[in-house]
Design an enzyme around this catalytic site. Structure first.
Site: not given
Length: 502
Positions: A222, A328, A359, A384
């Site tokens: 994931f 990750d 997180k 942005t």
């Protein structure tokens, strides 16, 4: 629809435990609930369940009202964050739970932590909340200092630059973009300009401007829910259904047998099989692999672990095949495994090319070192906001709290204590605790259990908010301020619940 949602939410298999009162459990010969000062002053001594059903009457009414304007089908608990403190999460009816799920592993140092409250009330933080900078174009005058004293002060060994982002999916997505731009930069040759054909074809989503390249991931991985990160996600169909995906490869992730010490030969053979499959795919997949991305623990896919040997093999495979290695650490990073970054457990031959985070950092981005991973022209890696300086300042306060209270070491020690307690419970309740895993990984612990979803609901009535992953796994994601006395409360709640199931 709301009534059906509420019926599914409130029904739990157990109704016996209405108010949780911890009691010593037989296997533990050490002192129970030792009078150790909590890291957050004033937090509750134990969970307290006041309502006969969960959610209680106040939450039921509020959920009904919310469902009229907001999708509540994934709702776990309606929370009162003003009353939550430390390791304890309070719901709308005043029930207080020991929280070992921590907002899906994203609360680092407790609810309403005083040092964090002070940090966000600073003039500097308020200034950036009100005047949120577009960081790529208009960074604040102290942005360099903010980065050096926060995000970069805990950079993984060997990595010294950062690209800030908005969330974990965004961190992975931008890391993938960096990998593709790096790959084409190498193929063109340093200093080469884009051709007219590349520029024109890119507007049509065609090669050569939009080349057919790929990011390699693993089964049950994931990495997020945006288009690129979702294409590397393989955990559950519900995440991916109806969404067009890139044609990218995925290899097998090791399916280890537990306890690890009893299956060393079989597990080594399994990891070798997965490594061989990985390298074969890299060499033969029809869309060239620019980078490989892997989680230290496949958190959403069932809390699947591998040994350092496997990750060392991945690092060596990517290095010899000119493929970037992305780790990750969105869920594993910032101390949860007993080291600040989980990949520090691996003793790699060379650092990862990029490490993504979010997180518990309360901010997001990826670390890197190679200057060629910074795109050759401006506006290629851009949006942005490119992150949020107020959130980076919050990460700075989190880092200060972690260091001042030695919370990574606390997590390592508490995790060892908790794992030993769970191992003893597994002997008494083998049907409830299968494939216990995470030894030596701080509090990043999991196991498989029967009727997992009903078990998670039953634990609410025992005063514990706990989460699952994959189809059958229970995962622990407590905060870094989780101590041995909290582990004792959790272990007692688990045993109380399992006794009722026996």
């Amino acid at each position: 629809m709301a009534s059906a949602i509420l019926r599914n939410t409130v029904r739990a298999a157990s109704r016996a435990t209405r108010s949780f009162r911890p009691a010593p459990i037989a296997f533990n010969n050490t002192r129970m609930f030792a009078s150790v000062a909590p890291f957050v002053k004033g937090e509750p001594e134990a969970p307290s369940i006041k309502t006969s059903e969960i959610p209680g009457p106040v939450a039921v009414e509020k959920i009904k009202a919310l469902d009229e304007i907001f999708d509540t089908r994934a709702l776990n608990m309606l929370c009162d964050y003003e009353k939550s403190l430390g390791n304890y999460l309070t719901d709308a009816d005043g029930n207080s739970y020991l929280d070992v799920y921590a907002q899906i592993a994203s609360i680092p140092v407790g609810y309403n932590n005083p040092h964090l409250l002070e940090a966000v009330q600073s003039k500097q933080c308020l200034n950036y909340l009100i005047n949120r900078p577009a960081l790529g174009n208009f960074p604040p005058i102290d942005w360099e200092s903010i980065l050096r004293t926060s995000v970069l002060s805990v950079a993984p060994p060997g990595l010294n630059q950062v690209f800030t982002a908005l969330a974990g999916s965004d961190a992975n997505e931008t890391a993938y973009k960096a990998a593709f731009m790096y790959r084409r930069r190498i193929e063109r040759g340093e200093g080469a300009e884009f051709t007219e054909a590349e520029m024109q074809s890119s507007m049509l989503n065609e090669a050569p401007g939009c080349p057919q390249m790929s990011i390699m991931s693993f089964k049950k991985a994931f990495h997020g829910r945006l288009f690129g990160s979702l294409s590397t996600t393989r955990s559950k169909p519900i995440h991916k259904l109806d969404i067009p995906a890139f044609d990218w490869p995925h290899a097998s992730f090791p399916n280890l047998k537990y306890p690890l010490s009893e299956h060393e030969a079989e597990n080594r053979a399994e990891e070798d099989r997965c490594l061989q499959e990985t390298e074969h795919l890299i060499k033969t997949f029809h869309n060239p692999v620019a980078a490989l991305v892997v989680e230290p623990v496949q958190s959403e896919g069932g809390d699947n672990h591998a040994t350092p040997y496997f990750f060392q093999g991945l690092r060596d495979i990517t290095a010899r095949n000119n493929v970037l290695f992305i780790v990750d650490e969105v869920q594993t990073g910032v101390g949860a495994t007993g080291k600040f970054w989980a990949h520090e457990h691996w003793n790699l031959s060379s650092p990862p090319d990029m490490v993504t985070f979010s997180k518990k950092a309360q901010s997001a981005g990826y670390y890197y070192t190679n200057p060629l991973l910074r795109p050759n022209k401006p506006y290629r890696q851009f949006n942005t906001w490119m992150g949020d300086p107020s959130r980076v300042l919050l990460f700075k306060a989190i880092i200060e709290e972690i260091k001042s209270k030695n919370l990574v070491e606390n997590t390592r020690q508490t995790g060892d204590y908790l794992f030993n307690g769970l191992r003893e419970l597994a002997k008494k309740y083998p049907e409830q605790v299968k494939n216990l895993r995470g030894e030596g990984q701080g509090t990043f612990i999991a196991w498989d259990t029967v009727n997992r979803d009903s078990f998670l609901k039953e634990m609410k009535y025992a005063g514990v908010n706990i989460g699952g992953s994959g189809e059958t796994a229970v995962r622990l994601r407590p905060m870094l301020i989780f101590q041995q006395k909290h582990a004792d409360i959790l272990l007692n709640a688990l045993e109380s619940t399992w006794k009722k199931r026996s």
